[in-house]
Design an enzyme around this catalytic site. Structure first.
Site, PDB file in Angstrom:
ATOM      1  NE  ARG A  53      -0.123  -0.153   4.872  1.00  0.00           N
ATOM      2  CZ  ARG A  53      -0.361   0.242   6.087  1.00  0.00           C
ATOM      3  NH1 ARG A  53      -1.311   1.105   6.314  1.00  0.00           N
ATOM      4  NH2 ARG A  53       0.349  -0.213   7.086  1.00  0.00           N
ATOM      5  CG  ASP A  66      -7.946  -1.078   1.111  1.00  0.00           C
ATOM      6  OD1 ASP A  66      -6.772  -1.077   1.583  1.00  0.00           O
ATOM      7  OD2 ASP A  66      -8.893  -0.487   1.659  1.00  0.00           O
ATOM      8  CG  ASP A 117       7.623  -6.408   8.016  1.00  0.00           C
ATOM      9  OD1 ASP A 117       7.749  -7.172   8.994  1.00  0.00           O
ATOM     10  OD2 ASP A 117       6.573  -5.801   7.772  1.00  0.00           O
TER      11      ASP A 117
HETATM   12  P1  AMP Z   1       2.633  -3.193   8.221  1.00  0.00           P
HETATM   13  O1  AMP Z   1       1.776  -3.896   9.212  1.00  0.00           O
HETATM   14  O2  AMP Z   1       2.174  -1.817   7.901  1.00  0.00           O
HETATM   15  O3  AMP Z   1       4.076  -3.230   8.567  1.00  0.00           O
HETATM   16  O4  AMP Z   1       2.450  -3.987   6.854  1.00  0.00           O
HETATM   17  C1  AMP Z   1       2.757  -5.344   6.682  1.00  0.00           C
HETATM   18  C2  AMP Z   1       2.507  -5.760   5.255  1.00  0.00           C
HETATM   19  O5  AMP Z   1       1.116  -5.680   4.919  1.00  0.00           O
HETATM   20  C3  AMP Z   1       3.228  -4.921   4.206  1.00  0.00           C
HETATM   21  O6  AMP Z   1       3.613  -5.765   3.157  1.00  0.00           O
HETATM   22  C4  AMP Z   1       2.154  -3.958   3.765  1.00  0.00           C
HETATM   23  O7  AMP Z   1       2.411  -3.448   2.483  1.00  0.00           O
HETATM   24  C5  AMP Z   1       0.930  -4.834   3.800  1.00  0.00           C
HETATM   25  N1  AMP Z   1      -0.314  -4.049   3.952  1.00  0.00           N
HETATM   26  C6  AMP Z   1      -0.718  -3.422   5.072  1.00  0.00           C
HETATM   27  N2  AMP Z   1      -1.892  -2.794   4.867  1.00  0.00           N
HETATM   28  C7  AMP Z   1      -2.251  -3.013   3.588  1.00  0.00           C
HETATM   29  C8  AMP Z   1      -3.366  -2.619   2.768  1.00  0.00           C
HETATM   30  N3  AMP Z   1      -4.358  -1.862   3.234  1.00  0.00           N
HETATM   31  N4  AMP Z   1      -3.364  -3.044   1.491  1.00  0.00           N
HETATM   32  C9  AMP Z   1      -2.372  -3.805   1.004  1.00  0.00           C
HETATM   33  N5  AMP Z   1      -1.312  -4.208   1.711  1.00  0.00           N
HETATM   34  C10 AMP Z   1      -1.239  -3.826   2.998  1.00  0.00           C
HETATM   35 MG    MG Z   2       5.582  -2.190   7.702  1.00  0.00          MG
END
Ligand code: AMP
Ligand code: MG
Length: 489
Positions: free
Chosen positions: A90, A122, A249
């Site tokens: 995203r 999304d 990550d």
């Molecule tokens: P995060 O929890 O923000 O560190 O994200 C973990 C993973 O989930 C990453 O690969 C993000 O790009 C993916 N991700 C989080 N929210 C979304 C979203 N709304 N749509 C697509 N991918 C998402």
């Molecule tokens: Mg992240």
């Protein structure tokens, strides 16, 4: 006119490690917050960012000349479990610029729409979490803690659906880079040593250029990342910050705090403080952060073995292991330096650890406010204990602790006033208090940005008390209840 001098090394040098992408359309983009000082620091014209072309870039809808929008590939251990493919699902990297200080900075968007890494998501972000990352990141920056920064929050005019319909927004953030431990894991997990080496050499050129071309550069790079990460976590601890999702990550190679999701500052001191709704086992609780950082760094070390010893990766294990085993000592030194300074001790020695722990134990026993208790040491150094006693609610043991502390600071350099000033220079008055952040987000969702601006103004000079911000100093009222935050998705 929006004109930006991009110099996109990631796009140029690391082909095969990303996917070129375009942002989704934003039906009605509106600037919510713009960090004008940061824009100027980057050599960008704030006025141009407010114009349609600026808003188009900041939402990902249309890019200015020279941008090379891409989604980065990365993997990651999330709560201990390995996902071989995460990536920017995203988010997108707009490009890199050299700032006024000659530093290379990424301009990156979060919430800009789907990418090949989106899986079921999304690709969007809601205004609340976008503003949360903006406010928390700026708070950290002004506390002097390495962090990505927020350039802008732009509402898209679109509704995004979470548990309820919410206003959509895009955060643009600025980072020393978006290389993560998980970026290395992506290629290591695929056995793609050629790309892994390119990535590592790229990271070295970008973050540790003095190591470029040296024979033992991968081992030394590991040392550097370990040192800056452990120093970073010591800084988090010193302001009571709980990151909340210390997955690999979300662990930057640069040593910057990255990915503000369910993070928060502790109010009543509790070593096991957790704020994230998904961290049910307290994996990323306040006191566990140094250990988890070391765990994440061990995952980085594993990826570097085939680079350290291409013929026989296992033979590099002892060197990697020794590097990882140095992490706790590096952390302990950084922790002592930070916390001793908070106590006004200018010449820390290992024996001060007991004094620091003693104070933290008093705070824990009294469930005292972390920030206000440390700040009250300034007045205590000047001879007035009233504020400290009020915070510590007359904790038994405070008298004895104070007597020892007074003797310690009296033996150090400077008179009482100098000690008090040292204390007040490193113990903030203003942190991003959970109830204030929530109130600012709620008001912003209703179109009222005044509370967010007011909070950001206080957080921009966190060590200086100001009468007009006095109400932002205090903890949440009892009826605010225990605080839980949700992943910023
Ligand atoms: P995060 O929890 O923000 O560190 O994200 C973990 C993973 O989930 C990453 O690969 C993000 O790009 C993916 N991700 C989080 N929210 C979304 C979203 N709304 N749509 C697509 N991918 C998402
Ligand atoms: Mg992240």
């Amino acid at each position: 006119m929006l004109h930006i001098d991009f110099d996109n090394t990631y796009a140029r040098d690391l082909e095969g490690m990303y996917v070129p992408v375009e942002g989704a359309p934003a039906p009605k983009p509106e600037m919510v917050l713009l960090n004008e000082d940061l824009a100027r620091e980057l050599g960008l014209d704030p006025a141009a960012l407010r114009e349609p072309a600026g808003l188009a870039m900041l939402t990902g809808t249309a890019m200015p000349e020279g941008a090379a929008p891409l989604a980065m590939a990365y993997a990651g251990h999330q709560f201990g479990g390995f996902s071989p493919q995460l990536g920017d699902g995203r988010a997108l990297l707009v490009g890199e610029v050299i700032d006024r200080n000659g530093r290379r900075r990424d301009i990156h968007l979060k919430g800009s729409g789907r990418t090949p890494f989106s899986r079921g998501g999304d690709g969007k972000a809601a205004l609340g979490p976008v503003l949360r990352e903006y406010i928390l990141g700026e708070a950290m920056h002004h506390l002097g803690i390495p962090t990505t920064r927020a350039l802008a929050a732009v509402a898209t005019g679109e509704t995004v659906y979470r548990e309820t319909p919410l206003p959509g927004a895009v955060l643009s953030r600025v980072a020393a880079s978006h290389l993560r431990v998980g970026t290395f894991q992506f290629f290591a997990a695929r056995g793609d040593t050629v790309r892994l080496r390119r990535l590592a050499d790229y990271a070295i050129a970008r973050h540790d250029p003095d190591l470029a071309g040296t024979e033992d550069r991968y081992a030394r790079f590991l040392d550097r990342v370990i040192a800056r990460t452990m120093a970073l976590v010591a800084q988090w601890m010193s302001v009571g910050f709980v990151h909340g999702v210390m997955n690999t990550d979300n662990t930057a190679i640069s040593g910057e705090t990255i990915d503000y999701g369910p993070c928060a500052f502790v109010d009543a001191y509790d070593p096991m403080a957790v704020f994230s709704s998904i961290d049910t086992h307290g994996r990323y609780a306040y006191a566990r952060q140094p250990v988890l950082a070391q765990w994440n760094l061990a995952r980085l070390a594993e990826t570097l073995l085939p680079l350290m010893a291409p013929e026989n990766p296992e033979s590099a294990l002892p060197v990697a292991q020794a590097a990882i085993e140095r992490a706790p000592g590096l952390y302990a030194d950084a922790w002592r330096a930070r916390f001793a300074a908070k106590l006004g001790i200018a010449d820390p020695i290992p024996e001060d650890d007991g004094r620091i722990d003693g104070f933290l134990e008093l705070l824990g026993a009294a469930k005292a406010d972390f920030t206000l208790s440390f700040r009250a040491l300034g007045a205590a150094a000047r001879g007035s204990d009233t504020a400290l006693w009020a915070q510590l609610k007359g904790a038994p043991g405070l008298d004895a602790w104070l007597a020892d502390w007074r003797a310690r600071i009296a033996a150090g350099p400077g008179g009482a006033e100098a000690v008090a000033e040292r204390i007040e220079a490193v113990n903030p008055v203003y942190i991003a208090r959970n109830h204030r952040v929530e109130a600012a987000l709620a008001a912003a969702q209703n179109g009222d940005l005044a509370p967010a601006h007011r909070l950001l103004a206080a957080l921009s000079a966190p060590y200086t008390p100001r009468a007009e911000s006095a109400d932002l100093e205090t903890p949440a009222p009892e009826d605010f209840g225990p605080y839980v935050t949700f992943c910023g998705t």
